[in-house]
Motif scaffolding. Structure first.
Motif, mmCIF file in Angstrom:
data_model
loop_
_atom_site.group_PDB
_atom_site.id
_atom_site.type_symbol
_atom_site.label_atom_id
_atom_site.label_comp_id
_atom_site.label_asym_id
_atom_site.label_seq_id
_atom_site.Cartn_x
_atom_site.Cartn_y
_atom_site.Cartn_z
ATOM 1 N N ASP A 1 0.850 -1.188 0.000
ATOM 2 C CA ASP A 1 0.000 0.000 0.000
ATOM 3 C C ASP A 1 0.882 1.232 0.000
ATOM 4 O O ASP A 1 1.660 1.453 0.909
ATOM 5 N N LYS A 2 0.781 2.021 -1.012
ATOM 6 C CA LYS A 2 1.570 3.242 -1.097
ATOM 7 C C LYS A 2 0.829 4.344 -0.376
ATOM 8 O O LYS A 2 -0.273 4.718 -0.742
ATOM 9 N N LYS A 3 1.442 4.862 0.668
ATOM 10 C CA LYS A 3 0.785 5.904 1.450
ATOM 11 C C LYS A 3 0.696 7.196 0.661
ATOM 12 O O LYS A 3 1.543 7.499 -0.165
ATOM 13 N N SER A 4 -0.341 7.968 0.984
ATOM 14 C CA SER A 4 -0.451 9.265 0.345
ATOM 15 C C SER A 4 0.608 10.189 0.923
ATOM 16 O O SER A 4 1.200 9.915 1.963
ATOM 17 N N ASP A 5 0.860 11.266 0.241
ATOM 18 C CA ASP A 5 1.880 12.210 0.679
ATOM 19 C C ASP A 5 1.414 12.915 1.942
ATOM 20 O O ASP A 5 0.423 13.632 1.943
ATOM 21 N N THR A 6 2.117 12.652 3.058
ATOM 22 C CA THR A 6 1.747 13.290 4.317
ATOM 23 C C THR A 6 2.778 14.339 4.710
ATOM 24 O O THR A 6 2.958 14.642 5.879
ATOM 25 N N SER A 7 3.474 14.877 3.708
ATOM 26 C CA SER A 7 4.466 15.915 3.988
ATOM 27 C C SER A 7 3.907 17.314 3.759
ATOM 28 O O SER A 7 4.591 18.300 3.962
ATOM 29 N N GLY A 8 2.664 17.377 3.312
ATOM 30 C CA GLY A 8 2.040 18.661 3.026
ATOM 31 C C GLY A 8 1.571 19.351 4.288
ATOM 32 O O GLY A 8 1.837 18.911 5.407
ATOM 33 N N PRO A 9 0.836 20.452 4.132
ATOM 34 C CA PRO A 9 0.351 21.204 5.291
ATOM 35 C C PRO A 9 -0.647 20.398 6.105
ATOM 36 O O PRO A 9 -1.389 19.570 5.572
ATOM 37 N N VAL A 10 -0.641 20.617 7.407
ATOM 38 C CA VAL A 10 -1.571 19.928 8.300
ATOM 39 C C VAL A 10 -2.919 20.636 8.239
ATOM 40 O O VAL A 10 -3.023 21.824 8.563
ATOM 41 N N VAL A 11 -3.941 19.908 7.813
ATOM 42 C CA VAL A 11 -5.293 20.467 7.734
ATOM 43 C C VAL A 11 -6.128 19.842 8.845
ATOM 44 O O VAL A 11 -6.553 18.687 8.750
ATOM 45 N N GLY B 1 -7.707 12.597 0.711
ATOM 46 C CA GLY B 1 -6.906 12.445 1.929
ATOM 47 C C GLY B 1 -6.610 13.788 2.570
ATOM 48 O O GLY B 1 -5.502 14.052 3.044
ATOM 49 N N THR B 2 -7.625 14.631 2.624
ATOM 50 C CA THR B 2 -7.449 16.011 3.092
ATOM 51 C C THR B 2 -6.779 16.100 4.462
ATOM 52 O O THR B 2 -5.946 16.986 4.694
ATOM 53 N N HIS B 3 -7.129 15.192 5.349
ATOM 54 C CA HIS B 3 -6.620 15.267 6.719
ATOM 55 C C HIS B 3 -5.542 14.221 7.016
ATOM 56 O O HIS B 3 -5.226 13.980 8.189
ATOM 57 N N ASP B 4 -4.967 13.610 5.995
ATOM 58 C CA ASP B 4 -3.956 12.575 6.205
ATOM 59 C C ASP B 4 -2.782 13.069 7.049
ATOM 60 O O ASP B 4 -2.306 12.368 7.951
ATOM 61 N N THR B 5 -2.285 14.247 6.746
ATOM 62 C CA THR B 5 -1.132 14.775 7.482
ATOM 63 C C THR B 5 -1.511 15.041 8.934
ATOM 64 O O THR B 5 -0.711 14.812 9.851
ATOM 65 N N TRP B 6 -2.722 15.505 9.143
ATOM 66 C CA TRP B 6 -3.218 15.720 10.508
ATOM 67 C C TRP B 6 -3.274 14.395 11.266
ATOM 68 O O TRP B 6 -2.881 14.320 12.446
ATOM 69 N N VAL B 7 -3.743 13.344 10.595
ATOM 70 C CA VAL B 7 -3.801 12.014 11.224
ATOM 71 C C VAL B 7 -2.398 11.541 11.600
ATOM 72 O O VAL B 7 -2.175 11.023 12.704
ATOM 73 N N GLU B 8 -1.451 11.723 10.695
ATOM 74 C CA GLU B 8 -0.079 11.303 10.981
ATOM 75 C C GLU B 8 0.502 12.099 12.149
ATOM 76 O O GLU B 8 1.258 11.558 12.977
ATOM 77 N N LYS B 9 0.154 13.372 12.247
ATOM 78 C CA LYS B 9 0.638 14.189 13.362
ATOM 79 C C LYS B 9 0.012 13.719 14.674
ATOM 80 O O LYS B 9 0.683 13.683 15.722
ATOM 81 N N SER B 10 -1.254 13.352 14.624
ATOM 82 C CA SER B 10 -1.920 12.824 15.807
ATOM 83 C C SER B 10 -1.265 11.513 16.240
ATOM 84 O O SER B 10 -1.038 11.273 17.434
ATOM 85 N N ASN B 11 -0.940 10.665 15.282
ATOM 86 C CA ASN B 11 -0.286 9.395 15.587
ATOM 87 C C ASN B 11 1.106 9.631 16.184
ATOM 88 O O ASN B 11 1.520 8.919 17.107
ATOM 89 N N ALA B 12 1.821 10.616 15.667
ATOM 90 C CA ALA B 12 3.150 10.939 16.205
ATOM 91 C C ALA B 12 3.039 11.399 17.659
ATOM 92 O O ALA B 12 3.886 11.061 18.497
ATOM 93 N N ALA B 13 1.988 12.156 17.971
ATOM 94 C CA ALA B 13 1.768 12.601 19.346
ATOM 95 C C ALA B 13 1.512 11.406 20.253
ATOM 96 O O ALA B 13 1.986 11.354 21.398
ATOM 97 N N PHE B 14 0.790 10.428 19.744
ATOM 98 C CA PHE B 14 0.536 9.201 20.505
ATOM 99 C C PHE B 14 1.839 8.442 20.748
ATOM 100 O O PHE B 14 2.112 7.977 21.856
#
Length: 258
Positions: free
Chosen positions: A59-69, A206-219
């Motif tokens: 599974d190729k992840k979407s680009d989560t390097s963009g701005p956090v929405v 995947g509008t909020h993908d980067t936000w999800v990844e940031k939430s996971n990093a906080a966890f």
């Protein structure tokens, strides 16, 4: 005693023995199911290393390097929490969860009626933090994509209802069904008014993908060991073996009277 009577008694004993063995097997299966449902989804499971390796690159992840929405109305540090309930509630339940996590689903099934009751009465606010633990353990992207879809539902003011639908339709832990955006959109049809062009675009992009990844990093940096992590007043009540929905209700009601 006639031979016929002896045979009849022997057959009866044999039937009883067979029934006892069947009952023992059924009890063993039931205990296994209860234990399996209550096990926390843990970080760094060695048993799934082979599975992760086998799924690498599938599974190729979407680009989560963009701005956090952040989703609409998100609160807390870095706007990583999705709030449900009255802002002024005296008690706040903080939930770290993964939509692919079976232990999270088990918690939801047990505590949801009580949580809804307390939220609806204005006594409790819940702050949901979405993580991607199972994606990391099992491979795939269903945790991330389901979390993004839930954030899209928050934009539409439908988070709570869609959150419940996702758990009610949770696939097996090893089945990455939530990685399919079409499946997530199909489930949105179970929430009145959610399946709109805006929601579909949010899910597919995947509008909020980067936000999800940031939430996971906080966890990951929080020191928590697994999902669900459920905090009330800073205390992990999920780790409390004596906790029940009734006890949670008593604690929240006592806080509101105090």
């Amino acid at each position: 005693m006639s031979e016929k009577n002896r045979d009849g008694k022997r057959n009866a004993r044999e039937r009883l023995a067979v029934e006892r063995e069947k009952q023992k097997a059924a009890d063993k299966r039931r205990r296994a199911l209860i234990v399996g449902a209550s096990v926390v989804c843990v970080l760094g499971l060695a048993a799934v290393i082979g599975v992760v390796a086998a799924n690498a690159g599938k599974d190729k992840k979407s680009d989560t390097s963009g701005p956090v929405v952040s989703p609409s109305g998100a609160t807390g540090k870095d706007s990583l929490a999705i709030p449900v309930g009255k802002e002024g509630a005296k008690s706040t339940l903080t939930v770290w969860e993964d939509f692919r996590c079976p232990a999270c689903q088990a918690f939801e099934a047990t505590y949801r009626p009580t949580i809804h009751e307390l939220v609806d009465s204005g006594q409790l606010k819940v702050e949901y933090h979405l993580v991607t633990l199972i994606d990391g353990n099992m491979g795939g992207s269903g945790s991330r994509k389901a979390a993004n879809a839930a954030a899209c539902a928050q934009d539409a003011g439908k988070f709570s209802a869609y959150h419940d639908v996702l758990y009610e339709n949770q696939p097996k832990e090893t089945d990455d069904a939530f990685a399919d955006n079409a499946k997530l959109i199909e489930l949105a049809g179970k929430v009145e008014g959610l399946d709109t062009p805006a929601f579909r675009a949010c899910v597919n992009d995947g509008t909020h993908d980067t936000w999800v990844e940031k939430s996971n990093a906080a966890f990951q940096s929080s020191g928590f060991s697994g999902t669900p992590t459920v905090l009330l007043g800073g205390k992990n009540i999920y780790a409390d073996q004596s906790m029940t929905p009734a006890k949670l209700k008593q604690m929240v009601e006592a806080a509101n009277k105090g």
